[in-house]
Design an enzyme around this catalytic site. Structure first.
Site, PDB file in Angstrom:
ATOM      1  N   CYS A 141       0.793  -1.228   0.000  1.00 28.90           N
ATOM      2  CA  CYS A 141       0.000   0.000   0.000  1.00 28.90           C
ATOM      3  C   CYS A 141       0.830   1.285   0.000  1.00 28.90           C
ATOM      4  O   CYS A 141       0.479   2.212  -0.733  1.00 28.90           O
ATOM      5  CB  CYS A 141      -1.050  -0.002   1.107  1.00 28.90           C
ATOM      6  SG  CYS A 141      -0.530  -0.698   2.663  1.00 28.90           S
ATOM      7  N   ARG A 198       7.703 -10.642   5.427  1.00 26.07           N
ATOM      8  CA  ARG A 198       7.428 -10.295   6.819  1.00 26.07           C
ATOM      9  C   ARG A 198       8.177 -11.248   7.718  1.00 26.07           C
ATOM     10  O   ARG A 198       8.213 -12.449   7.460  1.00 26.07           O
ATOM     11  CB  ARG A 198       5.922 -10.413   7.101  1.00 26.07           C
ATOM     12  CG  ARG A 198       5.122  -9.430   6.276  1.00 26.07           C
ATOM     13  CD  ARG A 198       3.645  -9.569   6.521  1.00 26.07           C
ATOM     14  NE  ARG A 198       2.928  -8.650   5.632  1.00 26.07           N
ATOM     15  CZ  ARG A 198       1.619  -8.599   5.515  1.00 26.07           C
ATOM     16  NH1 ARG A 198       0.866  -9.388   6.261  1.00 26.07           N
ATOM     17  NH2 ARG A 198       1.047  -7.747   4.693  1.00 26.07           N
ATOM     18  N   GLN A 232       0.855 -11.259  -2.477  1.00 22.64           N
ATOM     19  CA  GLN A 232      -0.547 -10.878  -2.286  1.00 22.64           C
ATOM     20  C   GLN A 232      -1.164 -10.536  -3.633  1.00 22.64           C
ATOM     21  O   GLN A 232      -0.509  -9.907  -4.468  1.00 22.64           O
ATOM     22  CB  GLN A 232      -0.634  -9.641  -1.398  1.00 22.64           C
ATOM     23  CG  GLN A 232      -0.137  -9.848   0.013  1.00 22.64           C
ATOM     24  CD  GLN A 232      -0.208  -8.555   0.805  1.00 22.64           C
ATOM     25  OE1 GLN A 232       0.213  -7.511   0.338  1.00 22.64           O
ATOM     26  NE2 GLN A 232      -0.747  -8.636   2.014  1.00 22.64           N
ATOM     27  N   ASP A 280      -2.872  -8.175  -4.465  1.00 24.42           N
ATOM     28  CA  ASP A 280      -3.221  -6.932  -3.808  1.00 24.42           C
ATOM     29  C   ASP A 280      -3.825  -5.922  -4.786  1.00 24.42           C
ATOM     30  O   ASP A 280      -3.533  -5.959  -5.969  1.00 24.42           O
ATOM     31  CB  ASP A 280      -1.937  -6.340  -3.209  1.00 24.42           C
ATOM     32  CG  ASP A 280      -2.199  -5.560  -1.946  1.00 24.42           C
ATOM     33  OD1 ASP A 280      -3.373  -5.460  -1.550  1.00 24.42           O
ATOM     34  OD2 ASP A 280      -1.238  -5.067  -1.345  1.00 24.42           O
ATOM     35  N   HIS A 319      -5.384  -1.595  -4.460  1.00 24.74           N
ATOM     36  CA  HIS A 319      -5.843  -0.469  -3.645  1.00 24.74           C
ATOM     37  C   HIS A 319      -6.753   0.399  -4.469  1.00 24.74           C
ATOM     38  O   HIS A 319      -6.409   0.812  -5.562  1.00 24.74           O
ATOM     39  CB  HIS A 319      -4.639   0.302  -3.098  1.00 24.74           C
ATOM     40  CG  HIS A 319      -3.842  -0.525  -2.161  1.00 24.74           C
ATOM     41  ND1 HIS A 319      -2.748  -1.254  -2.563  1.00 24.74           N
ATOM     42  CD2 HIS A 319      -4.023  -0.823  -0.851  1.00 24.74           C
ATOM     43  CE1 HIS A 319      -2.281  -1.943  -1.543  1.00 24.74           C
ATOM     44  NE2 HIS A 319      -3.029  -1.716  -0.485  1.00 24.74           N
ATOM     45  N   LYS A 345     -11.666  -4.366   8.818  1.00 23.38           N
ATOM     46  CA  LYS A 345     -11.678  -5.182   7.607  1.00 23.38           C
ATOM     47  C   LYS A 345     -12.765  -6.244   7.637  1.00 23.38           C
ATOM     48  O   LYS A 345     -13.311  -6.561   8.687  1.00 23.38           O
ATOM     49  CB  LYS A 345     -10.315  -5.846   7.408  1.00 23.38           C
ATOM     50  CG  LYS A 345      -9.793  -6.577   8.634  1.00 23.38           C
ATOM     51  CD  LYS A 345      -8.385  -7.121   8.401  1.00 23.38           C
ATOM     52  CE  LYS A 345      -7.930  -7.976   9.555  1.00 23.38           C
ATOM     53  NZ  LYS A 345      -6.830  -8.853   9.249  1.00 23.38           N
ATOM     54  N   HIS A 375      -8.203  -1.407   0.726  1.00 22.67           N
ATOM     55  CA  HIS A 375      -7.193  -2.434   0.472  1.00 22.67           C
ATOM     56  C   HIS A 375      -7.972  -3.727   0.252  1.00 22.67           C
ATOM     57  O   HIS A 375      -8.888  -4.006   1.009  1.00 22.67           O
ATOM     58  CB  HIS A 375      -6.282  -2.680   1.680  1.00 22.67           C
ATOM     59  CG  HIS A 375      -5.668  -1.461   2.287  1.00 22.67           C
ATOM     60  ND1 HIS A 375      -4.315  -1.304   2.383  1.00 22.67           N
ATOM     61  CD2 HIS A 375      -6.212  -0.358   2.862  1.00 22.67           C
ATOM     62  CE1 HIS A 375      -4.042  -0.165   2.992  1.00 22.67           C
ATOM     63  NE2 HIS A 375      -5.170   0.430   3.294  1.00 22.67           N
TER      64      HIS A 375
END
Length: 646
Positions: free
Chosen positions: A337, A366, A384, A386, A388, A472, A518
RNA sequence: GCCAUUGUAGCUCAGGGGUAGAGCACUUCCUUGGUAAGGAAGGGGUCGCGAGUUCAAUUCUCGCCAAUGGCUCCA
């Protein structure tokens, strides 16, 4: 006399103070033997407690979930009695029933307990159970309760008593074991006919890692030996679906100590499968108006100071790498992000452009504690799916719904039916864990709850599970042995846009702050594939599976024809292979079945002369002969059907 | 990170103070076979890594690494 109402609506009169067990005995002796506890006016109590006024009554047996709970909770006490027999002076924490059985947290002091000690504890439990020990409930005053456990030297129970109000404290006594306990319990130990202590683990007292670690023993009991055996067989079956096992068998992924723990290596077949998933989502996202972006794997430490990740996770991350001359610091990116925020900022935006949807299969790193790593479901480097979405406040709900639709498309295509939805909000008592204003949090949480209501989606609200920048909606799925994992996630965020000072020009010619959503419908490719493996036991949908077809020539003489079949399938864009080993057909079929290849095409003399293929379907057997055209048509139909989007 | 267990061939596993074994897989040969395992021969191991005890350690002890089941954590 009192009136007792039974579940079927019948009402009968009994003398005041009668117990559920006595009522059961009045109906039949067999029933009385099976009564574990009773639900009186909606509350589960001991079947041996007197009922003093008119009440509704449901007798609880092994067939009722509450009956099982009672049995397992009582089993925990029985285990404690057995433990106390072998380890006098052991101190007891808590010992509840759980979804499948029970556990007890025990402080054994200096003594070490291992799995080898479980057998004797089990045997003793069975021996004690045969004694038909009664569970006796006693109301105890707080001073007496404190006195009892002070004398016993059990500081854990004393801590629990501290938090209870005088007049509400009960003890349960069974055999030689007395416990602080709310109940309810079995009338006696006789229903416990089969015992299995499953495993032993460390567990922090009250779940706090700063406090002492106790020894937790997990177990399960049954009223019949055969049910225990069934349970163990089921457990064994579930383990066969473990993605780590199947991943190895089907050559999907591997790990290497040299590369590093928690860093998965995708093998060709696994990569093939993952790519198919990615292509599928990319197509869906293209139709939904997403723009692909690409960002690097590292980012300057300043980026994460701005986003708040540095403050929150900086100390628990892979530590920054630095440039040799300038000494600049870069973090491996734990999130996409912040990068996407900077893409948004690369030029000014008008409200007319919104919503903007940046999508990236972004690989993030991570630092997960070593003990947490688990196959592909919990890793240190993962990708991910992912994206946004930057939108105006009044676009939030519609965008959120759009994302939910994508999640549903995916779950449908992959036949994930038994997912649950969780709305994760912040813990109102622990606000310092989060960034952002109360106002922003309230707006974001309200949006998610309203969307859930409007779409009629049944969702469980859990406090304290929000991300640190926003609430979320998570889509949870269970793995083969019942563990819950988060897959898809949709997060509403008013905070990062502020931290990054994101803006757009509104129709009023004023600057406004966009809202960020997200979202990752798969969650991570690694975890999604892991759960997919366990759900399908490695039998992936035809469109997804790495090898769709294997051609099995009866002998070398038909190699040429097999190659002809192969190139036909190849031209039809089916993923096929030829098994040209010098093996008998039975062997080739067996291997293909074990490799879970959906279609086997057996070609021999008959097929070659007739220009046909003999089709065998994995797990189903011989489907007869057909032309290649007919086969391809059939396969394509099957693929289309499972990818149908509505 | 913490507690417990485990680590022997590519895989599944047996063994055990005197430097190792099975099945499957692999290679070669024989076999050319019709819907879940054809036969034979052969290659393959620093017994997770490092130290200690011992005449001798893969085996015993300690440390480390990794995996497994939990706990804690999870952007």
């Amino acid at each position: 006399m009192i009136n007792i109402t039974f579940p079927d609506g019948r009402v009968k009169q009994y003398i005041t103070g009668i117990t559920a067990l006595e009522i059961a005995l009045g109906i039949s002796e067999g029933l009385a033997r099976n009564v574990l506890s009773a639900k009186v006016n909606g509350e589960v109590i001991d079947a041996t407690r007197p009922i003093n006024s008119d009440a509704s009554l449901q007798l609880l047996t092994w067939n009722d979930p509450e009956g099982k709970s009672t049995m397992w909770h009582s089993s925990a006490h029985l285990m404690a009695e057995s433990v106390e027999h072998f380890y006098p002076g052991a101190k007891f924490g808590i010992g509840p029933d759980i979804e499948n059985g029970f556990y007890y947290d025990i402080d054994f002091g200096e003594r070490l307990i291992s799995e080898n000690d479980l057998k004797k504890i089990e045997d003793k439990m069975l021996e004690l159970a045969r004694e038909k020990q009664k569970y006796i409930r006693k109301e105890v005053s707080k001073p007496d309760a404190v006195k009892y456990f002070t004398e016993k030297g059990d500081e854990y129970k004393l801590e629990l008593i501290e938090e209870l109000e005088d007049g509400q404290i009960t003890f349960y006594e069974s055999g030689k074991f007395t416990d602080l306990c709310r109940g309810p319990h079995l009338p006696d130990t006789s229903p416990i006919k089969a015992v299995k202590l499953l495993n032993i683990a460390g567990a922090y007292w009250r779940g706090d890692e700063k406090r002492k670690q106790l020894t937790r023993i997990y177990g399960i009991t049954f009223p019949k030996k055969s049910e225990l055996d069934e349970f163990l067989v089921k457990l064994e079956e579930a383990r066969k679906r473990d993605h780590r096992k199947i991943g190895k068998e089907l050559e999907l992924f591997t790990f290497s100590q040299k590369v590093g723990q928690g860093l998965p290596l995708w093998l060709p077949k696994g990569a093939q499968l993952r790519e198919k998933l990615e292509q599928f989502l990319k197509k869906v996202q293209k139709e939904a108006g997403y723009d692909p972006v690409i960002t690097p794997h590292i980012g300057n430490v300043e980026l994460y100071k701005t986003s708040g990740h540095f403050d929150k996770y900086g100390a628990d991350s892979f530590q920054p790498i630095s440039t040799p001359i300038e000494g600049e610091q870069f973090f491996l990116k734990p999130m996409n992000c912040p990068h996407h925020c900077e893409i948004y900022k690369s030029k000014p935006h008008s409200y007319k452009e919104l919503p903007i949807r940046y999508a990236e299969f972004g690989t993030v790193y991570r630092y997960e504690q070593s003990g947490e790593l688990h196959g592909l479901t919990r890793v240190r480097g993962f990708t991910q799916d992912d994206a946004h979405i930057f939108c105006t406040p009044d676009q939030v709900k519609e965008e959120f719904k759009g994302v939910m639709k994508i999640v549903m498309i995916i779950f449908k295509a992959l036949e994930f039916n038994n997912f649950t939805v969780q709305i994760s909000l912040r813990d109102p008592n622990n606000k310092e864990k989060y960034i952002g204003t109360d106002e922003n949090w309230e707006k974001a949480e309200k949006a998610i709850i309203e969307v859930a209501e409007e779409t009629g989606l049944e969702a469980e609200i859990v406090l304290g599970e929000a991300a640190f920048y926003g609430p979320k909606m998570d889509f949870m799925v269970r793995d083969a042995i019942g563990r819950k994992w988060q897959l898809g996630t949709i997060q509403v965020d008013y905070n990062l846009p502020e931290r990054f000072e994101l803006e757009y020009k509104g129709s009023d010619n004023e600057k406004h702050r966009p809202v960020m959503i997200h979202r990752a419908p798969f969650g991570s490719m690694e975890r999604f594939v892991a759960v997919l493996i366990e759900h399908t036991a490695g039998k992936f949908p035809l469109w997804l599976t790495p090898d769709q077809v294997i051609i099995l020539p009866i002998s070398e003489k038909f190699q040429k024809y097999a190659e002809k079949v192969f190139s036909f399938l190849n031209n039809a864009e089916l993923r096929a292979q030829i098994d040209d080993r010098s093996e008998k057909t039975g062997k080739k079929i067996r291997d293909a079945e074990l490799m879970r290849i959906p279609y086997m095409l057996i070609v021999g003399e008959q097929e070659e002369t007739e220009e046909l293929v003999a089709v065998r379907k994995q797990g189903e057997g011989d489907k007869g002969k057909m032309t290649l055209q007919a086969f391809v048509q059939m396969v394509n139909k099957e693929i289309e059907k499972s990818l149908e989007i509505n």
